[in-house]
Design a protein around this motif. Sequence first.
Motif, PDB file in Angstrom:
ATOM      1  N   GLY A  95       0.766  -1.227  -0.043  1.00 15.96           N
ATOM      2  CA  GLY A  95       0.056   0.011   0.027  1.00 15.96           C
ATOM      3  C   GLY A  95       0.848   1.235   0.089  1.00 15.96           C
ATOM      4  N   ALA A  96       1.893   1.161   0.939  1.00 15.13           N
ATOM      5  CA  ALA A  96       2.719   2.633   0.899  1.00 15.13           C
ATOM      6  C   ALA A  96       3.738   2.376  -0.297  1.00 15.13           C
ATOM      7  CB  ALA A  96       3.495   2.430   2.408  1.00 15.13           C
ATOM      8  N   SER A  97       3.996   3.582  -0.808  1.00 14.83           N
ATOM      9  CA  SER A  97       5.062   3.717  -1.985  1.00 14.83           C
ATOM     10  C   SER A  97       6.511   3.391  -1.203  1.00 14.83           C
ATOM     11  CB  SER A  97       5.079   5.105  -2.560  1.00 14.83           C
ATOM     12  OG  SER A  97       3.996   5.020  -3.262  1.00 14.83           O
ATOM     13  N   ALA A  98       6.560   4.149   0.116  1.00  8.02           N
ATOM     14  CA  ALA A  98       7.942   3.961   0.821  1.00  8.02           C
ATOM     15  C   ALA A  98       7.432   4.020   2.175  1.00  8.02           C
ATOM     16  CB  ALA A  98       8.889   5.017   0.405  1.00  8.02           C
ATOM     17  N   ILE A  99       8.346   3.640   3.218  1.00  5.81           N
ATOM     18  CA  ILE A  99       8.190   3.918   4.542  1.00  5.81           C
ATOM     19  C   ILE A  99       9.475   4.631   5.004  1.00  5.81           C
ATOM     20  CG2 ILE A  99       8.105   2.899   6.785  1.00  5.81           C
ATOM     21  CD1 ILE A  99       6.960   0.561   4.210  1.00  5.81           C
ATOM     22  N   MET A 100       9.308   5.779   5.771  1.00  3.37           N
ATOM     23  CA  MET A 100      10.534   6.455   6.273  1.00  3.37           C
ATOM     24  C   MET A 100      10.394   5.814   7.907  1.00  3.37           C
ATOM     25  SD  MET A 100       9.845  10.293   4.465  1.00  3.37           S
ATOM     26  CE  MET A 100      11.434  10.918   5.654  1.00  3.37           C
ATOM     27  N   SER A 101      11.740   5.677   8.229  1.00  7.29           N
ATOM     28  CA  SER A 101      11.772   5.034   9.609  1.00  7.29           C
ATOM     29  C   SER A 101      12.882   5.920  10.448  1.00  7.29           C
ATOM     30  CB  SER A 101      12.300   3.579   9.480  1.00  7.29           C
ATOM     31  OG  SER A 101      12.549   3.200  10.618  1.00  7.29           O
ATOM     32  N   ALA A 102      12.595   5.980  11.586  1.00  4.93           N
ATOM     33  CA  ALA A 102      13.469   7.051  12.431  1.00  4.93           C
ATOM     34  C   ALA A 102      14.365   5.927  13.049  1.00  4.93           C
ATOM     35  CB  ALA A 102      12.429   7.905  13.445  1.00  4.93           C
ATOM     36  N   HIS A 156       8.040  -5.967   1.944  1.00  4.73           N
ATOM     37  CA  HIS A 156       7.828  -4.373   2.414  1.00  4.73           C
ATOM     38  C   HIS A 156       8.146  -3.708   1.198  1.00  4.73           C
ATOM     39  CE1 HIS A 156      11.934  -3.840   3.139  1.00  4.73           C
ATOM     40  NE2 HIS A 156      11.817  -5.102   3.952  1.00  4.73           N
ATOM     41  N   GLN A 157       7.562  -2.428   1.129  1.00  4.79           N
ATOM     42  CA  GLN A 157       8.102  -1.515   0.193  1.00  4.79           C
ATOM     43  C   GLN A 157       9.412  -0.899   0.862  1.00  4.79           C
ATOM     44  OE1 GLN A 157       6.541  -0.650  -2.553  1.00  4.79           O
ATOM     45  NE2 GLN A 157       5.055  -2.489  -1.976  1.00  4.79           N
ATOM     46  N   PRO A 158       9.925  -0.135  -0.165  1.00  6.19           N
ATOM     47  CA  PRO A 158      11.253   0.467   0.217  1.00  6.19           C
ATOM     48  C   PRO A 158      11.285   1.056   1.673  1.00  6.19           C
ATOM     49  CG  PRO A 158      11.031   0.966  -1.861  1.00  6.19           C
ATOM     50  CD  PRO A 158       9.692   0.262  -1.334  1.00  6.19           C
ATOM     51  N   ILE A 159      12.287   0.779   2.624  1.00  2.00           N
ATOM     52  CA  ILE A 159      12.342   1.627   4.042  1.00  2.00           C
ATOM     53  C   ILE A 159      13.437   2.431   3.743  1.00  2.00           C
ATOM     54  CG2 ILE A 159      12.841   1.214   6.260  1.00  2.00           C
ATOM     55  CD1 ILE A 159      11.602  -1.712   6.045  1.00  2.00           C
ATOM     56  N   ILE A 160      13.327   3.749   4.148  1.00  3.02           N
ATOM     57  CA  ILE A 160      14.409   4.789   4.163  1.00  3.02           C
ATOM     58  C   ILE A 160      14.486   5.262   5.557  1.00  3.02           C
ATOM     59  CG2 ILE A 160      15.081   7.108   3.157  1.00  3.02           C
ATOM     60  CD1 ILE A 160      12.372   6.341   1.094  1.00  3.02           C
ATOM     61  N   GLU A 161      15.654   5.118   6.182  1.00  7.48           N
ATOM     62  CA  GLU A 161      15.823   5.208   7.601  1.00  7.48           C
ATOM     63  C   GLU A 161      16.429   6.849   7.453  1.00  7.48           C
ATOM     64  OE1 GLU A 161      18.486   2.671   9.764  1.00  7.48           O
ATOM     65  OE2 GLU A 161      16.916   1.163   9.869  1.00  7.48           O
ATOM     66  N   PHE A 162      16.078   7.369   8.562  1.00  9.30           N
ATOM     67  CA  PHE A 162      16.732   8.733   8.668  1.00  9.30           C
ATOM     68  C   PHE A 162      16.515   9.100  10.190  1.00  9.30           C
ATOM     69  CE2 PHE A 162      11.864   9.264   9.306  1.00  9.30           C
ATOM     70  CZ  PHE A 162      11.808  10.132  10.018  1.00  9.30           C
ATOM     71  N   LEU A 163      17.278  10.101  10.608  1.00  6.95           N
ATOM     72  CA  LEU A 163      17.582  10.492  11.982  1.00  6.95           C
ATOM     73  C   LEU A 163      17.007  11.976  12.036  1.00  6.95           C
ATOM     74  CD1 LEU A 163      20.781   8.665  13.326  1.00  6.95           C
ATOM     75  CD2 LEU A 163      18.416   8.126  13.666  1.00  6.95           C
ATOM     76  N   PRO A 164      16.287  12.315  13.032  1.00  9.77           N
ATOM     77  CA  PRO A 164      15.940  13.762  13.256  1.00  9.77           C
ATOM     78  C   PRO A 164      17.193  14.821  13.385  1.00  9.77           C
ATOM     79  CG  PRO A 164      14.502  12.400  14.724  1.00  9.77           C
ATOM     80  CD  PRO A 164      15.605  11.478  14.230  1.00  9.77           C
TER      81      PRO A 164
END
Length: 199
Positions: free
Chosen positions: A121-128, A144-152
Motif C-alpha cells: 500500500g505504501a510507496s515507501a516507509i521512512m523510519s526513524a 515490504h515497500q522500500p524503507i528509508i531510515e533517517f534520524l531527526p
Amino acid sequence: ILVCVGLGHAPEVDRVEEFAALARSAGAQILEVLSVTRKSAGPKFFLGKGKVEELRGRVVALGADLVVVFDDVIPLLLEPLRRTGVKIVQSLHCVLWRQVGPVSRMHRAVLASSRGFYRRGASAIMSASDVISRQVRELACGQHQPIIEFLPHYRPGQYSGLSAVDTKASPLEVIFVGRIEANKGVFDLVDIADRLRDS
C-alpha cells in the motif's frame, strides 16, 4: 501534500520546515502542508478518520499524486486515500509495538490490519530507527515497500536559549530524557561523566 501533527498546539514551524526540506530533497513539489492540532494522541494513532477524509478532499482538489504523512497514523485509515491513486509515504517515529511486555489483542489486530499497507500500500516507509525498520520487515514478512531510515536533526537555534554549561562545576548536572536502554545514549552519558570526573 505534507501532513504534520502537533499535540496540544500547532506543529512547530522548525519541524514542518525540516519535513518540507526532506521532501524537497527527495524531489517532491509541495502543494500544501496540512497541519493538524490534537489535544492528545489517540490510543493508537494521531490522525483521525475525519482528518483523513479532509486530506482525501485536498488531494483531489489539488491533483496531488503524493502524500507524505510525518506522524504515526493507523495505515487502515489511509486506505481510502490510497484508492484515489495517490502515492503514500509514511514516516514512522515510534516503534510499531513495544519490545517489552505483552501486546494487547486489540493492538495485534491493528498491526495485522497494517500488514498489507507495508507490503504493497505504501510507496515507501521512512523510519526513524533501525528498530522500527526491523519491525516493519517482520510485520510484512520481508515483503515490504522500500524503507528509508533517517534520524531527526536539531538546529543549533533550538538550544539558543540555554545558558552555557560550566564544565568545571561540581557536581556537573546532566538530565537525560529518554528510555533507559543501551542504544539510547544514557550509558554513554554515564561513561562521559566518569571520564570527566577522572580528568
